[in-house]
Design an enzyme around this catalytic site. Structure first.
Site, short mmCIF file in Angstrom:
data_model
loop_
_atom_site.label_atom_id
_atom_site.label_comp_id
_atom_site.label_asym_id
_atom_site.label_seq_id
_atom_site.Cartn_x
_atom_site.Cartn_y
_atom_site.Cartn_z
N ASP A 314 0.85 -1.19 0.00
CA ASP A 314 0.00 0.00 0.00
C ASP A 314 0.89 1.23 0.00
O ASP A 314 2.06 1.17 0.38
CB ASP A 314 -0.91 -0.02 1.24
N HIS A 315 0.32 2.34 -0.43
CA HIS A 315 1.02 3.63 -0.38
C HIS A 315 0.64 4.35 0.90
O HIS A 315 -0.52 4.67 1.12
CB HIS A 315 0.65 4.49 -1.58
N PHE A 489 -5.14 4.59 0.33
CA PHE A 489 -6.20 3.70 -0.18
C PHE A 489 -5.79 2.96 -1.46
O PHE A 489 -6.56 2.84 -2.39
CB PHE A 489 -7.50 4.48 -0.43
N HIS A 490 -4.55 2.42 -1.48
CA HIS A 490 -4.06 1.71 -2.66
C HIS A 490 -3.62 0.28 -2.34
O HIS A 490 -2.54 -0.13 -2.76
CB HIS A 490 -2.88 2.46 -3.28
N PRO A 491 -4.40 -0.53 -1.63
CA PRO A 491 -3.94 -1.89 -1.34
C PRO A 491 -3.91 -2.75 -2.60
O PRO A 491 -4.83 -2.71 -3.42
CB PRO A 491 -4.98 -2.41 -0.34
#
Length: 554
Positions: A314-315, A489-491
């Site tokens: 994630d980021h 919110f980048h899983p």
């Protein structure tokens, strides 16, 4: 009342970013009977479609799964809200609307990791362009030059996925862009050429000031097809599996909880799991496909021992806040009812202004230190500030300079909490767990300070509010990053694809689950490594590529 058909050629699980495109492409042939399953409701909630409505969709059970992470050591024991879209359109109905592909090197690396050149940049670019409707190609050739080949070689026109310029600008953000240039970052007018280094305003997935989600883009033109069936509020309990006489395992369909009743839907050809990087591994594990020890611990028979749920990436966004003077920010504009009324009127009359804006307007990509070979940081700069997402705006004028490590080396996992499909899974991102990630965090905060100290920002008299100028050492800054950072919110990566001999890969290069016939995973979970940018549009590219393989039977 007639009983709905429960046997189809294809079942697509998840009506989100990838699922909407898959349903469209598979049902384009009237011979294919397609079922699309979505656990959430239709995307009729008005705040989905107004761009600023993400504030009312995230953290709202009408549109969000309402997940939280486990307490994370890298965040000094904090747990984070972990939004995932629960409505038609999925995360494209609640996200920041930023159109971002990443870097060419991301896809060339995927080709190496999978052993399949279909994933390289040149071939993936065609899949990006296949569904694009890019504003830079509106009206044909550039009237000044008579040529638009600079953009037509990189962007598509006439597709379903609309990309537009943002409909507002901010003086303080323009000055930040100038300060970034003074600090050595070049300006760019296109983050999506394969090298996203530079500073500029993000392009967004909007149409005329409205959010453009994948439900409107891909389902709206397909809903009238008699061969496409859409079930909403239909949550998958588990996949149905069967063994042939030769012992081979096959996915035959899914058990679906619909209106409180369990219905078994059967697939004659394939099941496509597009439930996302959190829900796809959960469904696989509930079905007996996952780490054997985890499954047995929850009383689930092991159908296929596989590393499902591992490799979570994630980021992590570090949110630096600066007080500013002598300029407008949203903190001031939305400080009272009169200001909010003006904002509402501007959107009503012009579809512009703050209600049309994405969460982040200005972006920048650069290196955290000169030794890096490529841009490994992404900035999201916002003309507002607050303590945490969902909290009220601060009562002083400020901007937020958020920066994230594009290529984290930390890895987490998603594991089922129980054998009950209604129980949220355990999400453990394991942020800042490597020395490299902690070093990049410290370096990125120093770089923020360097940019804010440039002459272009002097007129705003910026004062560092978070993390605070008293923190200077690597150890202090890494710890402070843990205190103020949040997911962007980048899983991805929890059902990764890879070579046939890669024991850490669940999928083959064509996204088929190894050892399970008739089952493919198509969403952000398949990424072996996270892209160098926002992940929504890469997920659409993955689905475009996968749809062609499914239809070709390969």
């Amino acid at each position: 009342m007639t009983t709905p058909t429960t046997t189809f050629d294809y079942i697509v699980i998840g009506g989100g970013t990838a699922g909407c495109l898959m349903a469209n492409r598979l049902s384009a042939d009237p011979k294919n009977r397609v079922l699309l399953l979505e656990a959430g409701k239709p995307d009729t909630y008005h705040w989905i479609h107004i761009p600023v409505g993400y504030l009312y969709c995230i953290g709202n059970p009408r549109t969000d799964w309402m997940y939280q992470t486990e307490p994370d050591a890298g965040l000094n024991g904090r747990a984070l809200r972990y939004p995932r879209g629960k409505t038609l359109g999925g995360c494209s109905s609640i996200n920041g609307m930023i159109y971002m592909r990443g870097q060419a090197r991301d896809y060339d690396n995927w080709a190496k990791l999978t052993g399949d050149d279909a994933w390289n940049w040149d071939q993936s670019l065609r899949d990006f362009m296949a569904h694009e409707d890019h504003y830079k190609l509106d009206g044909g050739a550039d009237p000044a030059t008579g040529d638009n080949s600079r953009f037509s070689d990189l962007h598509g026109s006439g597709g379903e996925w609309r990309i537009e310029k943002q409909r507002l600008r901010w003086d303080v953000l323009d000055s930040f862009a100038d300060a970034a240039v003074q600090n050595g970052i070049s300006k760019t007018d296109d983050f999506n050429s394969g090298d996203n280094a530079g500073v500029g305003y993000f392009d967004v997935n909007q149409r005329s000031g409205w959010r453009w989600n994948t439900s409107k883009a891909f389902l709206r033109p397909a809903k009238s097809r008699p061969n496409l069936t859409i079930w909403t509020q239909a949550q998958v309990e588990k996949l149905t599996l069967a063994r042939g006489d030769d012992g081979a395992l096959r996915c035959t369909g899914a058990r679906v909880n619909r209106d409180g009743q369990t219905v078994t839907a059967a697939a004659n050809k394939e099941v496509i799991l597009s439930a996302g990087a959190i829900n796809s591994p959960q469904i696989l594990q509930l079905s007996g496909i996952g780490p054997a020890a985890t499954l047995r611990a929850h009383g689930i028979d092991v159908a296929k021992d596989a590393p499902v749920g591992l490799n979570l990436q994630d980021h992590l966004q570090i949110r630096a806040v600066y007080k500013v003077a002598g300029t407008k920010t949203l903190n001031k504009l939305a400080a009272n009812l009169f200001g909010k009324a003006k904002i509402g009127a501007e959107y009503l009359l012009k579809r512009s202004g703050p209600m049309s804006m994405s969460p982040s307007q200005l972006g920048a990509f650069t290196r955290s230190d000169p030794s890096r070979t490529h841009a490994n940081l992404e900035y999201h700069v916002q003309p507002l500030s607050l303590e945490a997402f969902g909290d009220p705006l601060h009562d002083f004028p400020a901007i937020t300079v958020s920066v994230c490590n594009l290529n984290p080396t930390s890895r987490g996992q998603v594991q089922i909490r129980s054998n009950n499909f209604r129980d949220a899974p355990l999400i453990s991102p394991n942020y800042l767990s490597t020395a490299d990630d902690r070093k990049v965090a410290a370096d990125s905060l120093r770089q923020v300070r360097d940019i804010m100290a440039q002459p272009a920002m002097e007129k705003y008299a910026p004062q560092e509010y978070k993390p605070g100028p008293q923190y200077q050492s690597d150890a202090d800054l890494a710890k402070l990053a843990g205190d103020i950072a949040s997911t962007i919110f980048h899983p991805v990566g929890t059902v990764k694809m890879g070579r046939a001999d890669d024991d850490t890969a669940v999928l083959d290069p064509h996204l088929r689950v190894k050892g399970v016939a008739g089952l493919r995973v198509v969403d952000a979970s398949v990424m072996p490594e996270i892209t160098s940018g926002n992940t929504n549009s890469p997920t659409l590219m993955i689905a475009e590529k996968a749809a062609s393989w499914v239809l070709a039977g390969v």
